[in-house]
Motif scaffolding. Structure first.
Motif, PDB file in Angstrom:
ATOM      1  N   GLN A  55       0.823  -1.208   0.000  1.00  0.00           N
ATOM      2  CA  GLN A  55       0.000   0.000   0.000  1.00  0.00           C
ATOM      3  C   GLN A  55       0.856   1.257   0.000  1.00  0.00           C
ATOM      4  N   ARG A 111       2.222   1.651  -3.463  1.00  0.00           N
ATOM      5  CA  ARG A 111       1.177   2.156  -4.373  1.00  0.00           C
ATOM      6  C   ARG A 111       0.991   3.659  -4.193  1.00  0.00           C
ATOM      7  N   GLU A 165       1.562   6.326  -7.251  1.00  0.00           N
ATOM      8  CA  GLU A 165       0.483   7.201  -7.705  1.00  0.00           C
ATOM      9  C   GLU A 165       0.857   8.668  -7.513  1.00  0.00           C
ATOM     10  N   TYR A 185       5.593  -7.353  -3.281  1.00  0.00           N
ATOM     11  CA  TYR A 185       4.727  -6.504  -4.097  1.00  0.00           C
ATOM     12  C   TYR A 185       4.045  -7.301  -5.209  1.00  0.00           C
ATOM     13  N   LEU A 234      -2.192  -4.199  -5.566  1.00  0.00           N
ATOM     14  CA  LEU A 234      -1.163  -3.361  -6.177  1.00  0.00           C
ATOM     15  C   LEU A 234      -1.118  -3.603  -7.682  1.00  0.00           C
ATOM     16  N   ALA A 248      -3.998  -1.893  -9.346  1.00  0.00           N
ATOM     17  CA  ALA A 248      -3.847  -0.435  -9.382  1.00  0.00           C
ATOM     18  C   ALA A 248      -2.899  -0.020 -10.503  1.00  0.00           C
TER      19      ALA A 248
END
Length: 419
Positions: A162, A165, A169, A187, A193, A196
């Motif tokens: 997280q 990510r 982003e 990961y 992930l 995303a």
């Protein structure tokens, strides 16, 4: 310093930040507020400790300047965002994020502080551009402990994928040009992930475990069982990139995957050690078709984060801080990454202006300037000149020539052993 000067409202913290950066770049056996203050001529470490703990400035804004500096010199539309975590061994229980946990730094469970980093890797060079401290549940479930370490109230528990990510982003939202993401099994085994990254149309090559289940028309199957069905003719010998001792040659194969999600092309990539036969597995996604050689190249870029960790810890004191609070950790780490980025960018500019031979040496028989050599010269000629210029340059030439001879020897030995 001109780039980040605007983040400091007063001249005093601006000068202290410059002082700390010079100390982080200095050739000191250990780097913390005490040793740097002594090195730079202060009577006490109070000024540097104030900079890290109480002065008014935002480490996240300096991080944005760091990212812009790296992108200005290393930008590449085929760059790879490499995510990985590293641990710093710490004593006690009051340092923010510390608990007994596994860390690859020690290779076992130790009292450690773990953080996730994002490295920007391009054909020009690589440097870390973001960081996120991992707070275990033993911290986020204890408000009093978090309050003592000045952890913001809105910071909750987040897994390492997280955190990765969030950094990716944030990087993409800032307009950074990148085509790929890479990371290890922590990961790659995380479906959220991967999903995303697919939604952002960012290709990835992520390591997965041997027990990772891969979707097939016959249902999910373990990666190691699929590997046994690959015919011998499907394996190809390719280099994952050039290392210090020559090319990293492996055998590679891929299996197409049909998985739900955004349009794109997915594969299970397999890597086989040519000497031991050991297998490694990777989940791959690309918005458009790409050759196997491209996936292999992205896989090889994952090692740049290890080089970044080693270099930033050895040369810029990334792990040598002695701070306990949330803001202090982010401030120290951000300035340490900035110091390392200065070395990495300078080395990249040196390589960009040279035509290198196949063995990595320049026409004058030297390897390009490395981060280590740049730090030596910077310390000797700028930060603390203790010898004359000719002496320092003679030693620089000698070291680089010696390293070039060693590198040529490694390449010749590898060539002799290749079938």
């Amino acid at each position: 310093m001109e780039r980040i000067a605007g983040q400091f409202g007063r001249v005093e913290p601006r000068l202290r930040a410059r002082q700390l950066l010079l100390g982080l770049l200095a050739d000191l056996p250990r780097k913390n507020c005490w040793t740097i203050a002594e090195h730079t001529g202060d009577a006490t470490p109070d000024g540097l400790q104030h900079l890290l703990g109480r002065a008014k400035w935002d480490a996240d804004l300096v991080r944005d300047d760091l990212r812009a500096f790296v992108l200005e010199h290393l930008a590449d539309d085929q760059a790879v965002l490499v995510m990985d975590e590293t641990g710093d061994l710490k004593k006690g229980t009051r340092t923010v994020g510390v608990q007994r946990q596994y860390t690859g730094t020690a290779g076992r469970i130790e009292n450690a502080q773990v953080a996730v980093y994002l490295t920007y890797t391009s054909r020009h060079g690589h440097a870390a551009i973001d960081r996120a401290l991992y707070l275990p549940k033993s911290w986020t479930s204890d408000p009093d402990r978090c309050r003592q370490a000045a952890v913001p109230d809105d910071v909750g528990f987040a897994t390492k994928p997280q955190l990765a990510r969030q950094m990716i982003e944030r990087t993409l939202d800032a307009g950074v040009a990148a085509a790929w993401a890479a990371g290890d099994e922590v990961y790659g085994d995380n479906p959220h992930l991967r999903a995303a990254l697919e939604r952002r149309q960012l290709g990835y090559v992520l390591a997965v475990s041997s027990t990772h289940r891969v979707p097939t028309p016959a249902g999910g199957q373990r990666a190691d069982r699929l590997a046994k069905k690959i015919p011998k003719r499907a394996w190809q010998k390719l280099s994952a990139g050039r290392g210090a001792k020559g090319h990293r040659w492996y055998d590679w194969a891929q299996i197409a995957i049909t998985a739900p999600g955004p349009a794109g092309h997915q594969h299970l990539l397999l890597r086989r050690n040519r000497r031991t036969g050991e297998l490694a597995y990777y989940r791959c996604y690309a918005p458009r078709p790409v050759p196997l050689s491209t996936l292999v190249k992205v896989t090889g870029s994952r090692w740049t984060v290890e080089e970044t960790f080693q270099s930033s810890k050895t040369l810029a004191g990334l792990d040598e801080h002695q701070v306990r609070r949330w803001d202090s950790w982010h401030r120290w780490v951000t300035l340490a990454l900035l110091a390392h980025a200065f070395l990495a960018v300078t080395a990249a500019l040196e390589r960009r202006d040279q035509t290198l031979a196949d063995d990595g040496t320049s026409p004058n028989g030297l390897i390009p300037l490395t981060c280590n050599e740049i730090q030596r010269l910077f310390t000797a000629l700028t930060a603390r000149p203790t010898r004359d210029l000719a002496h320092r340059l003679r030693w620089s030439t000698w070291r680089r020539r010696h390293q070039a001879r060693a590198q040529r020897s490694h390449y010749r030995r590898q060539a002799a052993l290749q079938p």
